[in-house]
Design an enzyme around this catalytic site. Structure first.
Site, PDB file in Angstrom:
ATOM      1  N   TYR A  16      -9.852  -4.993   4.074  1.00  0.00           N
ATOM      2  CA  TYR A  16      -9.122  -3.771   4.447  1.00  0.00           C
ATOM      3  C   TYR A  16      -9.406  -2.729   3.361  1.00  0.00           C
ATOM      4  O   TYR A  16      -8.766  -2.723   2.321  1.00  0.00           O
ATOM      5  CB  TYR A  16      -7.642  -4.142   4.493  1.00  0.00           C
ATOM      6  N   ARG A  39       9.391   5.788  -3.690  1.00  0.00           N
ATOM      7  CA  ARG A  39       9.604   6.741  -4.787  1.00  0.00           C
ATOM      8  C   ARG A  39      11.035   7.216  -4.858  1.00  0.00           C
ATOM      9  O   ARG A  39      11.611   7.585  -3.838  1.00  0.00           O
ATOM     10  CB  ARG A  39       8.757   7.996  -4.565  1.00  0.00           C
ATOM     11  N   ARG A  50       0.830  -1.211   0.000  1.00  0.00           N
ATOM     12  CA  ARG A  50       0.000   0.000   0.000  1.00  0.00           C
ATOM     13  C   ARG A  50       0.863   1.259   0.000  1.00  0.00           C
ATOM     14  O   ARG A  50       0.434   2.315  -0.414  1.00  0.00           O
ATOM     15  CB  ARG A  50      -0.851   0.041   1.286  1.00  0.00           C
ATOM     16  N   ARG A  80      -8.280  -6.357  14.383  1.00  0.00           N
ATOM     17  CA  ARG A  80      -7.504  -5.464  15.224  1.00  0.00           C
ATOM     18  C   ARG A  80      -8.418  -4.314  15.582  1.00  0.00           C
ATOM     19  O   ARG A  80      -9.252  -3.894  14.771  1.00  0.00           O
ATOM     20  CB  ARG A  80      -6.274  -4.911  14.490  1.00  0.00           C
ATOM     21  N   ARG A  96       0.765   5.966  16.592  1.00  0.00           N
ATOM     22  CA  ARG A  96       0.941   7.318  16.043  1.00  0.00           C
ATOM     23  C   ARG A  96       0.190   8.338  16.868  1.00  0.00           C
ATOM     24  O   ARG A  96      -0.669   7.996  17.678  1.00  0.00           O
ATOM     25  CB  ARG A  96       0.503   7.379  14.581  1.00  0.00           C
ATOM     26  N   ASP A 111     -10.075   1.245   1.898  1.00  0.00           N
ATOM     27  CA  ASP A 111     -10.038   2.699   2.012  1.00  0.00           C
ATOM     28  C   ASP A 111     -11.433   3.215   1.684  1.00  0.00           C
ATOM     29  O   ASP A 111     -12.282   2.465   1.207  1.00  0.00           O
ATOM     30  CB  ASP A 111      -9.027   3.281   1.017  1.00  0.00           C
TER      31      ASP A 111
END
Ligand code: UDP
Length: 380
Positions: free
Chosen positions: A360, A183, A179, A256, A287, A362
């Protein structure tokens, strides 16, 4: 004739988008949700003049113009660009893995230097895989080592991933790390998508626009009065956990879950960006989200003297807590497949979204999924 065409169980993005399109096509819907509010995990709460993402950071991103135009017609989006940073043992690194990260990690200034460094670092795992006759990475660890080499894996991936998923990287599927873009340019934009942003005024505006004109009831548990609800409509759109729908007949799927500790700080700018990932194992949270950065930019940040942050803790799901992420290991995938086989035989029940598909997801792909659902296409 029943009272409604559709009973929609769950007011998250799948249910709300389905309801919206159904209404546009002249169908009637009743949407119920067991929570006291709608919007699923998109739900936001205003605190000290700041829009707080109560169920974690949600950044809308897509390359699908149809999806982007659809949501922007409902609510304008701002120019938020996701550029999280990672903090490992006191040093900051840019994400996703790009020339800035390679410079910070190794001092590499050119793509050629970074490519050479990664090639050198991944040689060991490539040799080990070759010795076992393996050509494609079998798990997240092998995949990460092949993509970015050992230093980045050890410092920015291993601890974070094992905290997030509660499992060793060797037992997690490779696709999770795919995911993340890698770069060879100086570009800290986390997503490769053509469009990204956050609804101006927060996600509740999007939910309200999607559900405009829909009959909705909150604090209503489908399972508490299943027969009653089912009798109200010709078809059911179910967006809750698929194993619960089938009374856990094959056993329980694992998830989770994420827990947030919110703090208000008397400072206008706590960490300088919306997301800082704590990638070492010893920090208990994964985070810190500083919510104001989702909607205020540059000097605007200082117009509010306070800030709200959320520390995000990832734990294994237990009965009664919110299921967040499906676990994509072998055992859960096989179990989910058994439930999916049951679902495929249903003619009057539509399963959709992260929990009902055990996927999962988005946000934008959830909307695409509704657009392309055979039921929705059948109205055209
Ligand atoms: N990841 C990581 N380090 C980071 C950020 C992400 O190792 O600093 C890995 C981790 O395994 C995670 C995956 O990349 O599960 C995908 O990250 P993403 O940000 O897409 O996850 P999300 O927050 O959207 O679930």
């Amino acid at each position: 004739m029943k009272q409604y065409d559709y009973l929609i169980v769950g007011g998250g993005l799948f249910g709300a988008t389905f309801a919206h399109l159904a209404r546009k096509h002249g169908k009637t819907c009743l949407l119920i949700d067991k929570r006291p509010q709608l919007g699923g995990n998109l739900y936001c709460e205003e605190q000290h003049g700041i829009c707080v993402h109560k169920y974690g950071a949600h950044i809308f991103h897509t390359s699908n113009k149809k999806v982007w135009d659809f949501v922007n017609a409902l609510v304008p989006f701002n120019r938020y660009t996701n550029s999280p940073v990672a903090l490992y043992e006191g040093t900051m690194y840019n994400l996703p893995f790009n020339m800035n990260t390679f410079y910070q990690m190794w001092g590499c200034k050119t793509p050629a230097e970074a490519e050479a460094k990664i090639a050198e670092q991944k040689q060991q795992v490539v040799d080990a895989m070759r010795a076992q006759g393996v050509t494609t990475p079998r798990n997240l660890e092998e995949q990460a080592l092949c993509l970015v080499g050992r230093d980045i894996y050890e410092k920015l991936i291993k601890g974070y991933t094992e905290k997030q998923w509660g499992r060793p990287c060797t037992e997690l599927p490779a696709f999770i790390i795919k995911r993340l873009p890698v770069r060879m340019v100086y570009d800290n934009n986390y997503f490769n998508d053509a469009y990204q942003g956050i609804p101006i005024g927060g996600y509740n505006k999007l939910t309200e626009a999607l559900l405009d004109g829909i009959d909705c009831k909150v604090n209503e548990d489908f399972f508490a009065r299943r027969d009653y609800w089912e009798n109200l409509a010709d078809k059911v759109v179910f967006t809750g956990p698929i194993d619960e729908y089938y009374h856990y007949c094959y056993g329980k799927l694992q998830y989770r879950t994420v827990r947030f500790e919110e703090e208000v700080h008397e400072t206008p700018n706590f960490q300088g960006c919306a997301l800082v990932n704590y990638t070492e194992r010893s920090v208990p949270y994964t985070r810190i989200i500083e919510h104001k950065h989702f909607s205020s930019f540059g000097e605007e940040v200082y117009s509010n003297p306070r800030t709200v942050i959320s520390k995000e803790f990832s734990t294994e799901w237990t009965e009664g807590s919110e299921p967040f992420y499906p676990i994509n290991d072998e055992a859960n995938t096989l179990l989910a497949d058994k439930y999916r086989a049951l679902a495929a035989q249903e003619t009057k029940v539509i399963f959709g979204g992260r929990l009902a598909e055990y996927k999962y997801y988005d946000m934008a792909p959830v909307i695409e999924q509704v657009f392309n659902h055979p039921e929705v296409l059948s109205w055209a």
